[in-house]
Scaffold this motif. Sequence first.
Motif, PDB file in Angstrom:
ATOM      1  N   GLU A 201       0.832  -1.202   0.000  1.00 30.77           N
ATOM      2  CA  GLU A 201       0.000   0.000   0.000  1.00 30.77           C
ATOM      3  C   GLU A 201       0.869   1.256   0.000  1.00 30.77           C
ATOM      4  OE1 GLU A 201      -3.186  -0.056  -0.447  1.00 30.77           O
ATOM      5  OE2 GLU A 201      -3.217  -2.253  -0.414  1.00 30.77           O
ATOM      6  N   GLY A 202       0.521   2.186  -0.893  1.00 38.31           N
ATOM      7  CA  GLY A 202       1.279   3.428  -0.998  1.00 38.31           C
ATOM      8  C   GLY A 202       2.443   3.338  -1.963  1.00 38.31           C
ATOM      9  N   TYR A 203       2.690   2.153  -2.518  1.00 36.56           N
ATOM     10  CA  TYR A 203       3.783   1.962  -3.477  1.00 36.56           C
ATOM     11  C   TYR A 203       3.196   1.253  -4.705  1.00 36.56           C
ATOM     12  CZ  TYR A 203       6.492   3.221   0.626  1.00 36.56           C
ATOM     13  OH  TYR A 203       6.975   3.888   1.718  1.00 36.56           O
ATOM     14  N   TYR A 204       3.949   0.414  -5.375  1.00 33.40           N
ATOM     15  CA  TYR A 204       3.369  -0.381  -6.463  1.00 33.40           C
ATOM     16  C   TYR A 204       2.509  -1.463  -5.805  1.00 33.40           C
ATOM     17  CZ  TYR A 204       6.938   1.945  -9.299  1.00 33.40           C
ATOM     18  OH  TYR A 204       7.717   2.889  -9.925  1.00 33.40           O
ATOM     19  N   SER A 205       1.210  -1.259  -5.811  1.00 42.33           N
ATOM     20  CA  SER A 205       0.347  -2.038  -4.918  1.00 42.33           C
ATOM     21  C   SER A 205      -0.536  -3.073  -5.606  1.00 42.33           C
ATOM     22  CB  SER A 205      -0.551  -1.089  -4.113  1.00 42.33           C
ATOM     23  OG  SER A 205      -1.345  -0.303  -4.988  1.00 42.33           O
TER      24      SER A 205
END
Length: 457
Positions: free
Chosen positions: A298-302
């Motif tokens: 979550e918050g990145y490449y999710s």
Amino acid sequence: MLEFILSSISVSPILLLLLAICYLKNKENKESWQKEILNYSFKNKRKEVECENANKRRLTADKKDITNDFKICFEGKNINFKKGLIFKYNRLYISLYDLQRLLGYNIKNRGRSTYLLMDNNKIIINYENGYFISSFKKCFRVPAVYYNEEYYLSLIDICEIFNLITVWNYNDKEILLFKNRREIIRTPREKLTKPALIRFEDITAGDEYDNAEKLLRLRIVTDLMYSKSLPFHIAWIPRYKSPKRGIDNDLSKDFSIYNADFLFTLDYMINRGGIVGLHGYTHQYKNGDSVDDSEFGEGYYSTVEDAEIRALKAINTSEKLDIPYKFFESPHYSCTFEQQAVFEKHFKYIFEPAQGVWNHRPYVSLRNKETIYVPAPLGYVENMDVKDMIKRIKDKPEGDLAALFYHPYKEFEFIVLNKLNDGYIDYSYLNNSILRKILNCLAEEGYSLVKITDITK
């Protein structure tokens, strides 16, 4: 009342016996999986050495791979390569013709093998099957290159065959070759009572390993493990990025003397017992820096699509560079439950806890019944505080796996380099280093280091 008391007295020994049996069975279960790993690791594996990837493909070169960009010296003398140097995917290759002329060997071809003879020394090289025999049989790290009806050997294999070391000078694009003046005396790995694993974390072409001196020190750390015959794991980040500094270093596309030195070092580590794993693809997100940033979750490449694409890019880079990989590790253990399911499709081992399970011992995925999640409950050495790690090893819960990870650049201040007049670099490795203390503690507590591939279902 009396009857109750008497019945209680008569039952108590039975209860005690049952409790004792349960305790012993529980203890046996806690120990059995560890014994299985240890036994598998130390079982008799003295089979004929087979170089499994030798015939997978033959590397070829063309004129564009011939280079005059590098200056190579042997024992202080410049080398004139009549057959030229080949530079392909950040590896240098030298023809056997030039090698035998340089080192003073005579060549005899017998069938598929080439014999190099000098005084009482005999070296057998078999290109097609990808091995050489000096004092013992050993596989090439990478296949030889075939060009103009001539075989060229990689620099890493040349150093292995002839026991040479390298000193790299990036500014002058110069590589100094020397006969190794330091004998590594290997002690056999001892089978103790419990298995342990160690992982060298965040190894990448940049960050803490961004120059020749640091890479030399990294090879020296590797020699320490090799001298003790101890397996170790390499969490490799295939592509180093620092967008704010304009850095995007892809070893499979960006060719330079620094990248050649890094790849040589990675090959060197593999030759000395290192087991490579893919630590994400870039270990960063958008404008973040590799190593410091996360990549998944979550918050990145999710998304699962992100996980699939980036895992495949890491795999493709590894395969293009002939780097064998055995496991995957999400940067900072950050990823979703669904993303781990994607990683399972490509990796038999995932060197982290399973999402939602947070296991402290090896755990087989319930999804595919194949992938094994291997945690590192002992964590890592924070700052330079080895005392806390020593305490964790000694106080480890009985049912936990003794696995930890370590950033090997922390060893560098314990390695003293000494550059001699001819350019050869000798060194001393202080006995009070963090890694030495960890290895000593593990042995004192009855742990033998094993490979992640020693863990089976």
